[in-house]
Design an enzyme around this catalytic site. Structure first.
Site, PDB file in Angstrom:
ATOM      1  N   THR A  12       0.704  -1.307   0.094  1.00  0.00           N
ATOM      2  CA  THR A  12       0.096  -0.095   0.001  1.00  0.00           C
ATOM      3  C   THR A  12       0.917   1.068  -0.089  1.00  0.00           C
ATOM      4  O   THR A  12       0.567   2.282  -0.799  1.00  0.00           O
ATOM      5  CB  THR A  12      -0.906   0.067   1.192  1.00  0.00           C
ATOM      6  N   SER A  54       1.256  -7.501  -1.064  1.00  0.00           N
ATOM      7  CA  SER A  54       1.859  -8.631  -0.440  1.00  0.00           C
ATOM      8  C   SER A  54       1.279  -9.804  -0.640  1.00  0.00           C
ATOM      9  O   SER A  54       1.465 -10.861  -0.232  1.00  0.00           O
ATOM     10  CB  SER A  54       2.276  -8.158   0.793  1.00  0.00           C
ATOM     11  N   THR A  85       1.524  -4.713   4.021  1.00  0.00           N
ATOM     12  CA  THR A  85       1.200  -5.226   5.573  1.00  0.00           C
ATOM     13  C   THR A  85       0.476  -6.523   5.453  1.00  0.00           C
ATOM     14  O   THR A  85       0.634  -7.145   6.547  1.00  0.00           O
ATOM     15  CB  THR A  85       0.349  -4.282   6.228  1.00  0.00           C
ATOM     16  N   ASP A  86      -0.091  -6.981   4.368  1.00  0.00           N
ATOM     17  CA  ASP A  86      -1.025  -8.089   4.575  1.00  0.00           C
ATOM     18  C   ASP A  86      -0.295  -9.735   5.051  1.00  0.00           C
ATOM     19  O   ASP A  86      -0.652 -10.162   5.616  1.00  0.00           O
ATOM     20  CB  ASP A  86      -1.701  -8.610   3.261  1.00  0.00           C
TER      21      ASP A  86
HETATM   22  N1  ASP Z   1      -2.886  -5.197   0.286  1.00  0.00           N
HETATM   23  C1  ASP Z   1      -1.815  -4.469   0.705  1.00  0.00           C
HETATM   24  C2  ASP Z   1      -0.546  -5.255   0.777  1.00  0.00           C
HETATM   25  O1  ASP Z   1      -0.191  -6.104   1.419  1.00  0.00           O
HETATM   26  C3  ASP Z   1      -1.919  -3.863   2.049  1.00  0.00           C
HETATM   27  C4  ASP Z   1      -0.855  -3.355   2.736  1.00  0.00           C
HETATM   28  O2  ASP Z   1       0.184  -3.104   2.166  1.00  0.00           O
HETATM   29  O3  ASP Z   1      -1.507  -2.467   3.636  1.00  0.00           O
HETATM   30  O4  ASP Z   1       0.509  -5.247   0.159  1.00  0.00           O
END
Ligand code: ASP
Length: 333
Positions: A12, A54, A85-86
């Site tokens: 993100t 991710s 973050t995922d």
């Molecule tokens: N979908 C995103 C990822 O994991 C979520 C994030 O980065 O917060 O790449």
């Protein structure tokens, strides 16, 4: 001034908006252009390794990040990996096994909102990550929302708010507040890291629900050589009639599959010996249990172990031997 390598992998933090939702597009230099303060903290060099949500990260990418750190290890004082973050907790766990005893900080960070959002957490997280890479402890850690969490203990526990990560069954190592670092727990000091470059990805994870059909376990045991079962409470398997879970797991174990029992309860871990549903398994079958490890760490550790051995005794010894404080309580020791 300390020299830090920033390794971009997407997420993100680096995303732009498309008609179908956010997708990673910005490279590390573009991210840093939003935060001139970082150039005053350290000297940064950038490497764009991946540009992935991710959700699309595979164990191959964990190996790629570890390889990148290994190839650049001597040239830098620390590493900042920007990541979605995922699945960041899985990557942090995997890097904790692939790069052990690092005297230099290896810091993962990301954000819940892209860097160009008015109310983004990207700037704080990235600035804190660089501060920690300069002043913090060695080893793999996640820096997020002012907290420093050990790579083997992290879990994403909020899908939207800024406090996305928690440290499971272990205290936060440090906090960062207004650029001040309060280091509560110092990690052990080592002279040089040990790198590993093999993972066996033939590992599956099954979360039980009341009424899970034993055939599902049989299917998983047929398709994976390492099987992690997230059962209930302190752990156990439903005790149906013959041909049920117990017989399937016994057959799998006899074929040389490595089975790890863990719990889907977020905190405090497993202890199979408490109830008959677990104790019977534990006392009659050669299987492992994760105790206070996170599922993310158990998955990555099993892949790392199976990359080295299929021998049960050796696997057992490696699984219960702590790496980066991934397991504190083990009834085996
Ligand atoms: N979908 C995103 C990822 O994991 C979520 C994030 O980065 O917060 O790449």
């Amino acid at each position: 001034m300390k020299k830090i390598l920033m390794i971009g992998t997407g997420g993100t933090i680096a995303s732009e908006m498309t008609p179908e939702g956010l997708t990673p597009e910005l490279n590390p230099e573009q991210l840093l252009s939003f935060i001139p303060r970082i150039a005053e903290i350290c000297q940064v060099e950038c490497l764009m390794l991946y540009s992935l949500d991710s959700t699309n990260i595979h164990p191959e990418h964990w190996l790629g990040v570890a390889r990148c750190i290994r190839e650049n290890y001597d040239k830098y004082d620390g590493f900042v990996v920007s990541h979605g973050t995922d699945t960041m907790a899985y990557t942090a766990a995997a890097l904790s096994y692939l790069v052990q005893d690092s005297p230099k900080p290896i810091v993962l960070t990301g954000a819940q909102k892209p860097i160009w959002f008015d109310s983004t957490d990207s700037k704080r997280n990235l600035t804190d990550a660089f501060l920690y890479a300069c002043r913090g402890c060695g080893g793999v850690q996640i820096v997020f929302n002012g907290k420093v969490i050990l790579g083997t203990r992290a879990r994403k526990t909020c899908s939207k708010s800024f406090q996305a990560f928690s440290s499971v069954n272990y205290p936060d190592l440090a906090v960062l507040q207004d650029e001040h670092l309060l280091q509560y727990i110092r990690c052990d000091c080592h002279e040089k890291p040990t790198f590993y470059d093999r993972l066996d990805t033939n590992v599956g994870l099954l979360k039980l629900i009341p009424g899970t059909r034993p055939e599902l376990v049989a299917f998983m045991a047929e398709h994976y050589d390492g099987l992690i079962i997230e059962s209930f409470g302190v752990g156990g398997l439903p005790e149906y009639e013959s041909g049920g879970f117990y017989d399937i797991i016994r057959a799998a174990v006899e074929k040389g599959k490595i089975v790890v029992m863990t719990t889907q309860v977020p905190n405090e871990g497993s202890d199979l010996t408490v109830y008959h549903v677990g104790g019977h398994l534990k006392s009659t079958l050669r299987l492992l249990e994760a105790y206070d490890m996170t599922t993310e760490a158990a998955v990555a550790k099993l892949m790392w172990i199976m990359g080295q051995t299929r021998d049960f005794e050796t696997a057992q010894e490696l699984f219960y031997r702590p790496v980066a404080h991934d397991i504190l309580y083990s009834g085996e020791s």
